[in-house]
Scaffold this active site. Sequence first.
Site, short mmCIF file in Angstrom:
data_model
loop_
_atom_site.label_atom_id
_atom_site.label_comp_id
_atom_site.label_asym_id
_atom_site.label_seq_id
_atom_site.Cartn_x
_atom_site.Cartn_y
_atom_site.Cartn_z
N ASN A 7 0.64 -1.34 -0.21
CA ASN A 7 -0.08 -0.09 0.17
C ASN A 7 0.88 0.69 0.02
OD1 ASN A 7 -1.27 1.55 0.34
ND2 ASN A 7 -2.68 0.91 2.55
N ARG A 90 -2.57 -2.04 -3.02
CA ARG A 90 -3.67 -1.42 -3.70
C ARG A 90 -3.30 0.45 -3.93
NH1 ARG A 90 -5.06 3.46 1.38
NH2 ARG A 90 -7.05 4.06 0.49
N HIS A 179 -12.34 3.35 -0.04
CA HIS A 179 -12.68 2.76 0.85
C HIS A 179 -13.48 0.76 0.77
CE1 HIS A 179 -12.81 5.99 3.86
NE2 HIS A 179 -11.16 5.65 3.75
N HIS A 207 -17.58 3.42 8.23
CA HIS A 207 -15.75 2.92 8.14
C HIS A 207 -15.36 4.50 8.94
CE1 HIS A 207 -11.94 2.19 6.31
NE2 HIS A 207 -11.84 3.51 6.30
N LEU A 208 -15.47 4.13 9.74
CA LEU A 208 -14.73 5.88 10.98
C LEU A 208 -13.93 5.92 10.82
CD1 LEU A 208 -18.37 5.75 12.43
CD2 LEU A 208 -18.01 6.34 10.15
N GLY A 209 -13.14 6.22 10.47
CA GLY A 209 -11.65 6.80 10.33
C GLY A 209 -10.90 8.05 9.84
N ASN A 210 -9.69 7.77 10.49
CA ASN A 210 -9.47 9.61 10.23
C ASN A 210 -10.24 10.34 8.10
OD1 ASN A 210 -8.24 11.38 10.65
ND2 ASN A 210 -5.99 10.40 10.92
N ARG A 240 -11.07 16.57 7.47
CA ARG A 240 -12.06 16.39 5.46
C ARG A 240 -13.22 16.90 5.92
NH1 ARG A 240 -10.69 11.34 2.94
NH2 ARG A 240 -8.54 11.27 4.35
N PHE A 283 -9.77 11.57 16.86
CA PHE A 283 -10.67 12.08 18.11
C PHE A 283 -10.84 11.29 19.24
CE2 PHE A 283 -12.25 11.23 13.65
CZ PHE A 283 -13.52 11.93 13.47
N ARG A 284 -9.63 10.78 19.79
CA ARG A 284 -9.29 10.68 21.10
C ARG A 284 -8.61 11.63 21.67
NH1 ARG A 284 -5.07 5.60 19.04
NH2 ARG A 284 -5.36 6.88 17.26
N GLY A 330 -10.32 2.82 12.40
CA GLY A 330 -10.13 3.05 13.82
C GLY A 330 -11.62 3.39 14.79
N GLU A 333 -14.99 0.34 15.66
CA GLU A 333 -14.09 -0.41 15.30
C GLU A 333 -13.74 -0.04 17.08
OE1 GLU A 333 -10.47 -1.91 13.70
OE2 GLU A 333 -11.61 -1.73 11.83
N GLU A 383 -8.86 -4.43 5.45
CA GLU A 383 -7.79 -4.12 3.57
C GLU A 383 -6.79 -5.16 2.84
OE1 GLU A 383 -8.29 -0.37 5.36
OE2 GLU A 383 -8.90 -0.27 3.50
P1 ADP Z 1 -7.11 6.09 8.57
O1 ADP Z 1 -6.50 4.85 7.79
O2 ADP Z 1 -7.83 7.27 7.45
O3 ADP Z 1 -6.08 7.05 8.98
P2 ADP Z 1 -7.62 4.67 11.25
O4 ADP Z 1 -8.44 3.91 10.00
O5 ADP Z 1 -6.83 3.91 12.13
O6 ADP Z 1 -7.43 5.88 9.96
O7 ADP Z 1 -8.80 5.80 12.63
C1 ADP Z 1 -8.06 6.33 12.80
C2 ADP Z 1 -9.00 7.39 13.65
O8 ADP Z 1 -9.59 6.60 14.57
C3 ADP Z 1 -7.76 8.16 14.38
O9 ADP Z 1 -8.84 9.98 14.00
C4 ADP Z 1 -8.13 7.96 16.25
O10 ADP Z 1 -8.54 8.93 16.26
C5 ADP Z 1 -9.89 7.39 15.78
N1 ADP Z 1 -9.33 6.15 17.00
C6 ADP Z 1 -8.82 4.93 17.29
N2 ADP Z 1 -9.37 4.59 18.44
C7 ADP Z 1 -10.18 5.47 18.70
C8 ADP Z 1 -10.77 5.66 19.96
N3 ADP Z 1 -10.64 4.54 20.82
N4 ADP Z 1 -11.72 6.22 20.16
C9 ADP Z 1 -11.72 7.18 19.44
N5 ADP Z 1 -11.03 6.90 18.39
C10 ADP Z 1 -10.24 6.69 18.22
#
Ligand code: ADP
Length: 396
Positions: A7, A90, A179, A207-210, A240, A283-284, A330, A333, A383
């Site tokens: 990737n 990828r 995604h 799908h909730l990540g960055n 974004r 988000f943390r 991230g 999950e 992935e």
């Molecule tokens: P990407 O692949 O899009 O960069 P990820 O899927 O790895 O992102 O997700 C990263 C995001 O998930 C970060 O913004 C992080 O804050 C958030 N994250 C991870 N663990 C937690 C948690 N326990 N509580 C809140 N947010 C979390």
Amino acid sequence: MNILVINCGSSSLKYQLIDSETENVLAKGLCERIGIDGALTHQPAGKDKIKSTPAMPNHKVAIQLVIDQLTDAENGVVKSLDEISAVGHRVVHGGEKFTSSCVITDDVIKEIEACNVFAPLHNPAALIGINACKELMPGLPMVAVFDTAFHQTMPPKAYLYAIPHEYYEKYGVRRYGFHGTSHQYVAGKAAQMLGKAPEDLKLIICHLGNGASVSAVNGGKCVDTSMGLTPLEGLVMGTRSGDLDPAILEFIAEKENLSLSEVMDVLNKKSGVMGLSGVSSDFRDVKAAAEAGNETAAHALEVHRYRVAKYIGAYAAAMNGVDAIAFTAGLGENDDESRAVIAEYLGYLGAYIDPERNDVHGEDAIISTDDSKVTLLCVPTNEELMIARDTAALVK
Ligand code: ADP
């Protein structure tokens, strides 16, 4: 067979070596700061991470270093390259051309190049990785797995924008979605967890990540997704904006004396929960600030969760129902609080979260109550495994 999954980003490269029969990860790692100075993290399965800082002037050197690590006498996991059967890459954008993964040929490389215009940061990086692997491992079959491919089943009513049709015809301006590999993996896993055939299910995948996107998957096929021509549309993300009134672009450009590309930069890199909270894109950090009483940070989280809930409502309507909603990536999950708040909006669907079951982080789990009409799921995405599966299937 052992599949090397690559990737490639513009200055980074993630890799995994996966045994496609057992689906075990034999080793994984990350090359960072390519073209700057270089940092390598290599982790053979069951062993500690090995960190080093070799010079990494370009991707070809980085991939050679990956090969050296994988075949290293001490920390390697294979004796030689002969034990690697294929490479899966990828690729972010496959346009309308690629509706599924495919074996990489010179023609495929040209077609990927043609999609560079839609993903100017991502596709060229993938091509650099593909070309470097071609040079370093000549003759080894390679497969391209596209982020957009799973979404190609969307009907015109979902992918057309209400702008002059000629822009679609002339330039391919439409919703593509991203995604896709994650959405496809999670949809498959959700069906498995529910003990049902994908054909019999209406699923919404969050799908909730960055970066973040939602998809509606009806009968195993994607029928809508929140990201569009680019990954800027849809949900509120780390940096974004997601959806907004397009008139804001001109308004801000005039007020702040910015060019259009500067405004785009703001929407891509300085917006989302970062822009809303002024605290962080992570988000943390935003949660910690909100817990410490920072009201703007609390609002940023509310806006983020509300947008997810609205998309779930839209996709339940689009499919005329929903059997299960899965949370992944991230935040999806790991963040039980976000899942719980989003679920509060879903009572009208008969979806009820179970607080005890929801206390789960990074594991496959059903998190709804037994009497919930809609099953809520936590499904860690994978992935890389999806790329290895597609690669193995195509080179067999
Ligand atoms: P990407 O692949 O899009 O960069 P990820 O899927 O790895 O992102 O997700 C990263 C995001 O998930 C970060 O913004 C992080 O804050 C958030 N994250 C991870 N663990 C937690 C948690 N326990 N509580 C809140 N947010 C979390």
